[in-house]
Design a protein around this motif. Structure first.
Motif, short mmCIF file in Angstrom:
data_model
loop_
_atom_site.label_atom_id
_atom_site.label_comp_id
_atom_site.label_asym_id
_atom_site.label_seq_id
_atom_site.Cartn_x
_atom_site.Cartn_y
_atom_site.Cartn_z
N ARG A 214 -6.43 10.35 7.30
CA ARG A 214 -5.38 11.04 6.57
C ARG A 214 -4.67 12.09 7.42
N ASN A 215 -5.25 12.44 8.56
CA ASN A 215 -4.63 13.44 9.44
C ASN A 215 -4.41 12.85 10.82
N CYS A 216 -3.38 13.38 11.49
CA CYS A 216 -3.00 12.87 12.80
C CYS A 216 -4.10 13.07 13.83
N GLY A 217 -4.13 12.17 14.79
CA GLY A 217 -5.09 12.29 15.88
C GLY A 217 -6.18 11.26 15.85
N GLY A 218 -6.15 10.38 14.85
CA GLY A 218 -7.21 9.38 14.72
C GLY A 218 -6.90 8.04 15.37
N GLY A 219 -5.69 7.91 15.91
CA GLY A 219 -5.33 6.63 16.53
C GLY A 219 -4.63 5.71 15.56
N TYR A 220 -3.83 4.81 16.13
CA TYR A 220 -3.07 3.90 15.31
C TYR A 220 -3.97 2.83 14.73
N ARG A 221 -3.69 2.45 13.50
CA ARG A 221 -4.46 1.39 12.87
C ARG A 221 -3.61 0.15 12.65
N ALA B 131 3.53 3.50 12.33
CA ALA B 131 2.14 3.05 12.28
C ALA B 131 1.33 3.94 11.35
N THR B 132 0.34 3.34 10.69
CA THR B 132 -0.63 4.14 9.98
C THR B 132 -1.72 4.57 10.95
N GLU B 133 -2.31 5.70 10.66
CA GLU B 133 -3.48 6.12 11.43
C GLU B 133 -4.73 5.68 10.68
N ALA B 134 -5.85 5.85 11.35
CA ALA B 134 -7.13 5.47 10.74
C ALA B 134 -7.52 6.41 9.62
N PHE C 275 0.84 -1.19 0.00
CA PHE C 275 0.00 0.00 0.00
C PHE C 275 0.87 1.24 0.00
N THR C 276 0.25 2.36 -0.29
CA THR C 276 0.97 3.63 -0.41
C THR C 276 0.86 4.41 0.89
N LEU C 277 1.99 4.70 1.47
CA LEU C 277 1.99 5.43 2.75
C LEU C 277 1.39 6.81 2.63
N ASP C 278 1.45 7.41 1.44
CA ASP C 278 0.95 8.76 1.26
C ASP C 278 -0.54 8.87 1.53
N TYR C 279 -1.25 7.77 1.52
CA TYR C 279 -2.69 7.81 1.75
C TYR C 279 -3.05 8.03 3.21
N TYR C 280 -2.07 7.88 4.10
CA TYR C 280 -2.36 7.87 5.54
C TYR C 280 -1.50 8.87 6.30
N ALA C 281 -2.04 9.32 7.42
CA ALA C 281 -1.17 9.94 8.42
C ALA C 281 -0.31 8.82 9.01
N ILE C 282 0.96 9.12 9.24
CA ILE C 282 1.90 8.13 9.75
C ILE C 282 2.50 8.60 11.06
N ASP C 283 2.53 7.68 12.00
CA ASP C 283 3.11 7.96 13.31
C ASP C 283 4.39 7.18 13.54
N TRP C 284 5.22 7.73 14.38
CA TRP C 284 6.27 6.95 15.03
C TRP C 284 5.92 6.93 16.53
N PHE C 285 5.96 5.75 17.10
CA PHE C 285 5.81 5.65 18.55
C PHE C 285 6.90 4.73 19.07
N ARG C 286 7.11 4.76 20.39
CA ARG C 286 8.17 3.96 20.97
C ARG C 286 7.68 3.28 22.25
N GLN C 287 8.36 2.20 22.54
CA GLN C 287 8.02 1.41 23.73
C GLN C 287 9.32 1.01 24.41
N ALA C 288 9.48 1.47 25.64
CA ALA C 288 10.64 1.10 26.44
C ALA C 288 10.20 0.09 27.48
N PRO C 289 11.09 -0.79 27.92
CA PRO C 289 10.72 -1.80 28.92
C PRO C 289 10.16 -1.14 30.19
N GLY C 290 9.02 -1.62 30.60
CA GLY C 290 8.42 -1.13 31.83
C GLY C 290 7.75 0.23 31.71
#
Length: 120
Positions: free
Chosen positions: A101-108, A96-99, A26-41
């Motif tokens: 085209r704009n940020c704030g919709g949550g990760y999909r 992650a893609t969002e639900a 799929f084409t990333l341009d269709y979606y808002a894209i996030d970077w998130f991180r997870q550290a132990p604990g």
């Protein structure tokens, strides 16, 4: 939908890394894209997001001024440039893609992350 984050590694404090997010099918341009991180604990933390409609960007206060999210539509890649890295940036980073085209919709959708370790 498959996403793959890459570019992580071990870096000294003050150093830089550039993470890449590639997709298959799929084409990333269709979606808002996030970077998130997870550290132990620790709780998952949203780091940055880029809109699809206008390429506006948003950052967590902990990384603002140090990290830059961008997209290259020609290569279907989203990047996270990380400068002046700190030990507290150590985590597994995911794109992650969002639900929508704009940020704030949550990760999909998201895929395998890449480990970033900041240590001397």
């Amino acid at each position: 939908v498959q996403l793959q984050a890459s570019g992580g590694g071990l870096v000294q404090p003050g150093g830089s890394l550039r993470l890449s997010c590639l997709s298959s099918g799929f084409t990333l341009d269709y979606y808002a894209i996030d970077w998130f991180r997870q550290a132990p604990g620790k709780a998952r933390e949203g780091v940055a997001c880029i809109n699809s409609d206008d390429d506006n960007t948003y950052y967590a206060s902990s990384v603002k001024g140090r990290f830059t999210i961008s997209r290259d539509n020609d290569t279907n890649t989203v990047y996270l440039q990380m400068n002046n890295l700190k030990p507290e940036d150590t985590a597994v980073y995911y794109c992650a893609t969002e639900a929508g085209r704009n940020c704030g919709g949550g990760y999909r959708d998201w895929g395998q992350g890449t480990q970033v370790t900041v240590s001397s």
